[in-house]
Design a protein around this motif. Structure first.
Motif, PDB file in Angstrom:
ATOM      1  N   ALA A 278      59.809  -5.724  38.208  1.00 35.54           N
ATOM      2  CA  ALA A 278      59.250  -6.422  39.390  1.00 35.54           C
ATOM      3  C   ALA A 278      60.561  -7.252  39.772  1.00 35.54           C
ATOM      4  CB  ALA A 278      58.234  -7.143  38.920  1.00 35.54           C
ATOM      5  N   GLU A 279      61.304  -7.872  38.887  1.00 44.11           N
ATOM      6  CA  GLU A 279      62.459  -8.608  39.377  1.00 44.11           C
ATOM      7  C   GLU A 279      63.426  -7.915  39.911  1.00 44.11           C
ATOM      8  OE1 GLU A 279      65.873 -11.564  37.014  1.00 44.11           O
ATOM      9  OE2 GLU A 279      64.193 -10.915  35.974  1.00 44.11           O
ATOM     10  N   GLU A 280      63.667  -6.876  39.522  1.00 43.82           N
ATOM     11  CA  GLU A 280      64.770  -6.025  40.228  1.00 43.82           C
ATOM     12  C   GLU A 280      64.272  -5.577  41.633  1.00 43.82           C
ATOM     13  OE1 GLU A 280      68.252  -4.105  41.293  1.00 43.82           O
ATOM     14  OE2 GLU A 280      67.850  -5.500  39.655  1.00 43.82           O
ATOM     15  N   LEU A 281      62.967  -5.157  41.520  1.00 47.86           N
ATOM     16  CA  LEU A 281      62.472  -4.748  43.120  1.00 47.86           C
ATOM     17  C   LEU A 281      62.646  -5.827  44.136  1.00 47.86           C
ATOM     18  CD1 LEU A 281      59.392  -2.586  41.923  1.00 47.86           C
ATOM     19  CD2 LEU A 281      61.414  -1.634  43.106  1.00 47.86           C
ATOM     20  N   ALA A 282      62.097  -7.062  43.357  1.00 47.55           N
ATOM     21  CA  ALA A 282      62.182  -8.208  44.269  1.00 47.55           C
ATOM     22  C   ALA A 282      63.604  -8.765  44.579  1.00 47.55           C
ATOM     23  CB  ALA A 282      61.715  -9.509  43.485  1.00 47.55           C
ATOM     24  N   ALA A 283      64.473  -8.348  43.865  1.00 45.32           N
ATOM     25  CA  ALA A 283      65.867  -8.741  44.095  1.00 45.32           C
ATOM     26  C   ALA A 283      66.464  -7.808  45.290  1.00 45.32           C
ATOM     27  CB  ALA A 283      66.808  -8.641  43.075  1.00 45.32           C
ATOM     28  N   ARG A 284      65.957  -6.677  45.252  1.00 43.89           N
ATOM     29  CA  ARG A 284      66.508  -5.738  46.365  1.00 43.89           C
ATOM     30  C   ARG A 284      66.003  -5.943  47.685  1.00 43.89           C
ATOM     31  NH1 ARG A 284      67.089   0.228  43.112  1.00 43.89           N
ATOM     32  NH2 ARG A 284      68.181  -0.668  41.085  1.00 43.89           N
ATOM     33  N   LEU A 285      64.887  -6.369  47.603  1.00 48.86           N
ATOM     34  CA  LEU A 285      63.935  -6.687  48.678  1.00 48.86           C
ATOM     35  C   LEU A 285      64.596  -7.881  49.487  1.00 48.86           C
ATOM     36  CD1 LEU A 285      60.478  -5.934  47.660  1.00 48.86           C
ATOM     37  CD2 LEU A 285      61.634  -4.731  49.575  1.00 48.86           C
ATOM     38  N   ARG A 286      64.705  -8.962  48.628  1.00 52.97           N
ATOM     39  CA  ARG A 286      65.561 -10.077  48.945  1.00 52.97           C
ATOM     40  C   ARG A 286      66.836  -9.836  49.695  1.00 52.97           C
ATOM     41  NH1 ARG A 286      62.800 -13.057  43.961  1.00 52.97           N
ATOM     42  NH2 ARG A 286      60.820 -13.764  45.188  1.00 52.97           N
ATOM     43  N   ALA A 287      67.537  -9.051  48.973  1.00 53.17           N
ATOM     44  CA  ALA A 287      68.898  -8.642  49.635  1.00 53.17           C
ATOM     45  C   ALA A 287      68.737  -7.993  50.928  1.00 53.17           C
ATOM     46  CB  ALA A 287      69.650  -7.649  48.615  1.00 53.17           C
ATOM     47  N   GLN A 288      67.421  -7.449  51.167  1.00 56.24           N
ATOM     48  CA  GLN A 288      67.267  -7.017  52.640  1.00 56.24           C
ATOM     49  C   GLN A 288      66.726  -8.107  53.600  1.00 56.24           C
ATOM     50  OE1 GLN A 288      65.039  -3.444  52.705  1.00 56.24           O
ATOM     51  NE2 GLN A 288      66.733  -2.150  52.324  1.00 56.24           N
ATOM     52  N   ARG A 289      66.790  -9.315  53.069  1.00 57.58           N
ATOM     53  CA  ARG A 289      66.307 -10.590  53.626  1.00 57.58           C
ATOM     54  C   ARG A 289      64.788 -10.477  53.955  1.00 57.58           C
ATOM     55  NH1 ARG A 289      69.843 -11.203  58.862  1.00 57.58           N
ATOM     56  NH2 ARG A 289      68.579 -13.094  59.127  1.00 57.58           N
ATOM     57  N   ARG A 290      64.289  -9.963  53.151  1.00 56.60           N
ATOM     58  CA  ARG A 290      62.736  -9.746  53.182  1.00 56.60           C
ATOM     59  C   ARG A 290      62.180 -10.946  52.393  1.00 56.60           C
ATOM     60  NH1 ARG A 290      60.914  -5.356  55.664  1.00 56.60           N
ATOM     61  NH2 ARG A 290      62.204  -3.470  55.862  1.00 56.60           N
ATOM     62  N   ALA A 291      61.073 -11.422  52.500  1.00 58.84           N
ATOM     63  CA  ALA A 291      60.328 -12.569  51.827  1.00 58.84           C
ATOM     64  C   ALA A 291      59.524 -11.801  50.845  1.00 58.84           C
ATOM     65  CB  ALA A 291      59.496 -13.364  52.946  1.00 58.84           C
TER      66      ALA A 291
END
Length: 347
Positions: free
Chosen positions: A22-35
């Motif tokens: 979950a942490e890695e998925l969240a990090a990749r999404l945030r890298a795309q500037r997604r909340a």
């Protein structure tokens, strides 16, 4: 700046594997500037029921691991489906509140959370699309919940299992593991300066036949066993007293530790195995946990990613092959699709 409606990621702090994905998925999404909004399923169960369930699970794996295997088998046969539904139903309202009205997508990395989310989708109470990211190579029936829109699998074999259990839209993606930095030197990690090192991993709780596995490795004379005991300080102190094993406590830079070793010995087929393979470090399974550990070991061996050494008679030969073979068991067959691309399609 974050943009758009949030992606809600629901995991569970049962060990570190579900949370790590979950942490890695969240990090990749945030890298795309997604909340991104993250939630622990433990906290969504009322009256500290999740905390109690987590402690029972930890003690079961520590004290009576075979009973965990029996419990999973009963659940897989449907004999505990009614009790599981009653337990997860208690999290319905809190889960709806956690998702909120504006979420673009919900991603679950934990099977009981998927059961709740799927039920809410079937009932029409949740209109947000739901994706289950299967953290295991072996698919237990509890992972597959009617109502979940998309299941993400880490291999064609895993996708086949999911479809046989009733999942409809299943997509194969590369594992969500951290991008690894350059190899960390042994002196910085205070590891032995000479000889091959065999890193024994046993999850955040240091459970399973860890001590026996480490001493078996030491007895072969082929490698110095280095044990990542996680938060199990009792195990760490006991192993260090043996004089034959280097036992470490909690390690923040697990990828760096893996790259400083020549082989990883695992017992559950979880996140640590995938991180080691991504780092190009050979991995073997030895003295695996009952239940999900054995099930994952079987799949990892079948697809050629991680050989399963099923007894002491296999250990020396398996270690020699791993130490000589370099990256022989790296997951080359993985498809190159991005996890994020599939999440975007689902959204």
């Amino acid at each position: 700046m974050q943009r758009g409606s949030p992606v809600v990621v629901v995991s569970a702090s049962f060990g570190a594997g579900h949370d790590g994905a979950a942490e890695e998925l969240a990090a990749r999404l945030r890298a795309q500037r997604r909340a991104v909004h993250r939630h622990d399923f433990v906290d969504l169960l009322p009256r500290r029921a999740g905390v109690l369930l987590r402690e029972v699970y930890r003690r079961q794996l520590t004290v009576a691991p075979r009973s965990w295997g029996w419990l999973l088998a009963l659940a897989g046969a449907g004999r505990l489906s009614g009790r599981a539904a009653t337990l997860t139903a208690a999290a319905d309202e809190a889960t709806l509140a956690a998702v909120g009205p504006d979420a673009r997508l919900v991603v679950s990395t934990y099977p009981l959370a998927s059961q709740v989310l799927g039920r809410l989708r079937r009932q029409g109470r949740l209109t947000t699309p739901v994706v289950t990211y299967l953290t295991d190579l072996s698919v237990h029936p509890m992972w597959i919940a009617d109502g979940v829109d998309v299941h993400l699998a880490l291999h064609d074999d895993t996708a086949r299992q999911a479809k046989e259990l009733g999942a409809t839209d299943v997509r194969v993606v590369a594992p969500a593991v951290r991008h690894l930095a350059a190899r960390t030197g042994r002196p910085a990690l205070r590891l032995p300066a000479h000889g091959p090192l065999a890193l024994v991993v046993a999850g955040a709780w240091g459970v399973g036949q860890v001590e026996r596995a480490a001493l078996d490795i030491a007895a072969t004379g082929l490698a110095v066993p280095v044990v990542a005991c996680g938060r199990n300080d009792t195990l760490r102190r006991r192993l260090n007293r043996s004089g034959r094993v280097l036992a470490l406590g909690w390690v923040d830079d697990m990828p760096g530790l893996m790259r400083a070793c020549q082989v990883v010995v695992q017992n559950a087929g979880g996140l640590s195995s995938l991180e080691a393979l991504a780092a190009g470090v050979p991995v073997v399974t030895y003295r695996c946990l009952p239940g999900h550990g054995a099930a994952n070991a079987e799949v990892l061996d079948r697809i050629g990613w991680v050989p399963w050494l099923r007894g002491r008679a296999d250990l020396a030969g398996g270690l020699r092959a791993a130490l000589a073979g370099g990256n022989a068991f790296a997951p080359a067959p993985l498809r190159p699709e991005s996890v994020l691309a599939d999440l975007a399609v689902a959204a």
